[in-house]
Design an enzyme around this catalytic site. Structure first.
Site, PDB file in Angstrom:
ATOM      1  N   LYS A 106       0.818  -1.220   0.000  1.00 26.43           N
ATOM      2  CA  LYS A 106       0.000   0.000   0.000  1.00 26.43           C
ATOM      3  C   LYS A 106       0.855   1.275   0.000  1.00 26.43           C
ATOM      4  CE  LYS A 106      -3.995  -2.193   2.259  1.00 26.43           C
ATOM      5  NZ  LYS A 106      -4.957  -2.111   3.406  1.00 26.43           N
ATOM      6  N   TYR A 165     -12.592  -2.011  -3.459  1.00 23.80           N
ATOM      7  CA  TYR A 165     -13.083  -2.068  -2.074  1.00 23.80           C
ATOM      8  C   TYR A 165     -14.607  -1.954  -1.992  1.00 23.80           C
ATOM      9  CZ  TYR A 165      -8.450  -2.071   0.083  1.00 23.80           C
ATOM     10  OH  TYR A 165      -7.177  -2.420   0.499  1.00 23.80           O
ATOM     11  N   PHE A 206     -15.311   3.952   6.989  1.00 24.42           N
ATOM     12  CA  PHE A 206     -13.963   4.315   6.559  1.00 24.42           C
ATOM     13  C   PHE A 206     -13.754   4.203   5.049  1.00 24.42           C
ATOM     14  CE2 PHE A 206     -13.846  -0.164   8.010  1.00 24.42           C
ATOM     15  CZ  PHE A 206     -13.421  -0.797   6.846  1.00 24.42           C
ATOM     16  N   ARG A 261      -2.001 -14.157   4.841  1.00 22.83           N
ATOM     17  CA  ARG A 261      -2.697 -13.480   5.945  1.00 22.83           C
ATOM     18  C   ARG A 261      -1.889 -13.599   7.246  1.00 22.83           C
ATOM     19  NH1 ARG A 261      -7.079 -10.175   4.673  1.00 22.83           N
ATOM     20  NH2 ARG A 261      -7.336 -10.241   6.919  1.00 22.83           N
ATOM     21  N   THR A 278      -5.388  -6.822  10.947  1.00 20.97           N
ATOM     22  CA  THR A 278      -5.713  -5.563  10.261  1.00 20.97           C
ATOM     23  C   THR A 278      -5.172  -4.361  11.032  1.00 20.97           C
ATOM     24  OG1 THR A 278      -7.751  -6.606   9.470  1.00 20.97           O
ATOM     25  CG2 THR A 278      -7.607  -4.202   9.302  1.00 20.97           C
ATOM     26  N   ARG A 316       2.559  -6.161   9.295  1.00 24.91           N
ATOM     27  CA  ARG A 316       1.820  -5.027   9.858  1.00 24.91           C
ATOM     28  C   ARG A 316       2.383  -4.608  11.223  1.00 24.91           C
ATOM     29  NH1 ARG A 316      -4.156  -6.934   7.687  1.00 24.91           N
ATOM     30  NH2 ARG A 316      -4.244  -5.587   5.851  1.00 24.91           N
ATOM     31  N   ASN A 347      -2.014   0.338   6.699  1.00 25.22           N
ATOM     32  CA  ASN A 347      -1.459  -0.880   7.296  1.00 25.22           C
ATOM     33  C   ASN A 347      -0.603  -1.688   6.323  1.00 25.22           C
ATOM     34  OD1 ASN A 347      -3.531  -1.843   5.764  1.00 25.22           O
ATOM     35  ND2 ASN A 347      -4.645  -2.819   7.432  1.00 25.22           N
ATOM     36  N   HIS A 382      -2.293  -5.415   1.584  1.00 27.67           N
ATOM     37  CA  HIS A 382      -3.584  -6.089   1.406  1.00 27.67           C
ATOM     38  C   HIS A 382      -3.317  -7.546   1.078  1.00 27.67           C
ATOM     39  CE1 HIS A 382      -7.567  -7.164  -0.166  1.00 27.67           C
ATOM     40  NE2 HIS A 382      -6.898  -7.812  -1.098  1.00 27.67           N
ATOM     41  N   GLU A 393      -9.724 -11.139  -7.394  1.00 28.07           N
ATOM     42  CA  GLU A 393      -8.818  -9.994  -7.209  1.00 28.07           C
ATOM     43  C   GLU A 393      -7.602 -10.072  -8.140  1.00 28.07           C
ATOM     44  OE1 GLU A 393      -7.972  -9.763  -3.004  1.00 28.07           O
ATOM     45  OE2 GLU A 393      -9.991  -9.087  -2.527  1.00 28.07           O
TER      46      GLU A 393
HETATM   47  P1  ADP Z   1      -7.903  -6.684   5.898  1.00 27.42           P
HETATM   48  O1  ADP Z   1      -7.102  -5.771   4.978  1.00 27.42           O
HETATM   49  O2  ADP Z   1      -7.098  -7.144   7.069  1.00 27.42           O
HETATM   50  O3  ADP Z   1      -8.554  -7.826   5.135  1.00 27.42           O
HETATM   51  P2  ADP Z   1     -10.543  -5.419   5.964  1.00 27.42           P
HETATM   52  O4  ADP Z   1     -10.850  -6.187   4.728  1.00 27.42           O
HETATM   53  O5  ADP Z   1     -11.499  -5.527   7.093  1.00 27.42           O
HETATM   54  O6  ADP Z   1      -9.076  -5.797   6.525  1.00 27.42           O
HETATM   55  O7  ADP Z   1     -10.412  -3.872   5.603  1.00 27.42           O
HETATM   56  C1  ADP Z   1      -9.824  -3.456   4.405  1.00 27.42           C
HETATM   57  C2  ADP Z   1      -8.915  -2.294   4.698  1.00 27.42           C
HETATM   58  O8  ADP Z   1      -9.694  -1.191   5.168  1.00 27.42           O
HETATM   59  C3  ADP Z   1      -7.883  -2.522   5.804  1.00 27.42           C
HETATM   60  O9  ADP Z   1      -6.739  -3.233   5.387  1.00 27.42           O
HETATM   61  C4  ADP Z   1      -7.561  -1.089   6.216  1.00 27.42           C
HETATM   62  O10 ADP Z   1      -6.681  -0.463   5.283  1.00 27.42           O
HETATM   63  C5  ADP Z   1      -8.944  -0.440   6.122  1.00 27.42           C
HETATM   64  N1  ADP Z   1      -9.653  -0.489   7.412  1.00 27.42           N
HETATM   65  C6  ADP Z   1     -10.190  -1.576   8.013  1.00 27.42           C
HETATM   66  N2  ADP Z   1     -10.758  -1.269   9.180  1.00 27.42           N
HETATM   67  C7  ADP Z   1     -10.574   0.068   9.341  1.00 27.42           C
HETATM   68  C8  ADP Z   1     -10.938   1.015  10.356  1.00 27.42           C
HETATM   69  N3  ADP Z   1     -11.610   0.643  11.457  1.00 27.42           N
HETATM   70  N4  ADP Z   1     -10.585   2.312  10.168  1.00 27.42           N
HETATM   71  C9  ADP Z   1      -9.915   2.711   9.070  1.00 27.42           C
HETATM   72  N5  ADP Z   1      -9.557   1.875   8.066  1.00 27.42           N
HETATM   73  C10 ADP Z   1      -9.875   0.563   8.204  1.00 27.42           C
HETATM   74 MG    MG Z   2     -10.015  -7.758   3.660  1.00 30.98          MG
END
Ligand code: ADP
Ligand code: MG
Length: 140
Positions: A11, A51, A59, A87, A93, A104, A114, A117, A128
């Site tokens: 990212k 997304y 968010f 993962r 996350t 992370r 973070n 992805h 994807e």
């Molecule tokens: P992951 O990337 O671990 O699969 P998610 O799919 O739940 O997590 O979320 C996608 C992305 O959205 C996260 O990697 C992060 O960049 C962002 N994100 C997730 N939760 C939050 C939050 N509470 N506040 C801000 N950004 C968030």
């Molecule tokens: Mg995800």
């Protein structure tokens, strides 16, 4: 265990801090092989589409702003159990919850920025990977 493929994105917070190589080293050390890779700048449309599943989350708009704020490196990874393995190497996350040694934990700035992805299932991984790569760009 089967050989799988998964989609990884380094990212903008990580490309900005020149961490591409350090992140790839962690993926490779975990047994994941980079079989496709390109550095791109996401358009707003592409970030929103990628997304889409989070469109109702509070968010979502900030996340799309962040993902278009700088270059990303998109990758297809291959290996045994690649989706879960990636993962695991990524960590939780929220970096505050991520295990020691994960990408992370080591590199993420906060829950949004973070660093990486990773696809959450083999089914989503296929969708994807096809979102970013043509078949002839993937060399396993
Ligand atoms: P992951 O990337 O671990 O699969 P998610 O799919 O739940 O997590 O979320 C996608 C992305 O959205 C996260 O990697 C992060 O960049 C962002 N994100 C997730 N939760 C939050 C939050 N509470 N506040 C801000 N950004 C968030
Ligand atoms: Mg995800």
């Amino acid at each position: 265990m089967a050989v799988e493929r998964t989609l990884s994105i380094i990212k903008p917070d990580a490309t900005r801090r020149n961490l591409t190589g350090k992140i790839i080293a962690k993926l490779e050390d975990a047994g994941l092989k980079v079989i496709a890779q390109k550095r791109i700048r996401l358009t707003r449309e592409k970030a929103e589409a990628f997304y889409e599943v989070h469109a109702e989350r509070p968010f979502y708009s900030d996340l799309c702003d962040f993902m278009t704020s700088g270059p990303v490196v998109v990758q297809a990874l291959e290996g045994e159990n690649a989706v879960a393995k990636n993962r695991e190497v990524m960590g939780a996350t929220n970096p505050e919850d991520a295990a020691v040694g994960t990408i992370r934990k080591e590199f993420a700035e906060n829950v949004e920025a973070n660093s990486v992805h990773g696809s959450d299932s083999p089914e989503n991984a296929a969708i994807e990977i096809a979102f970013f790569f043509d078949d002839d760009e993937i060399v396993g």
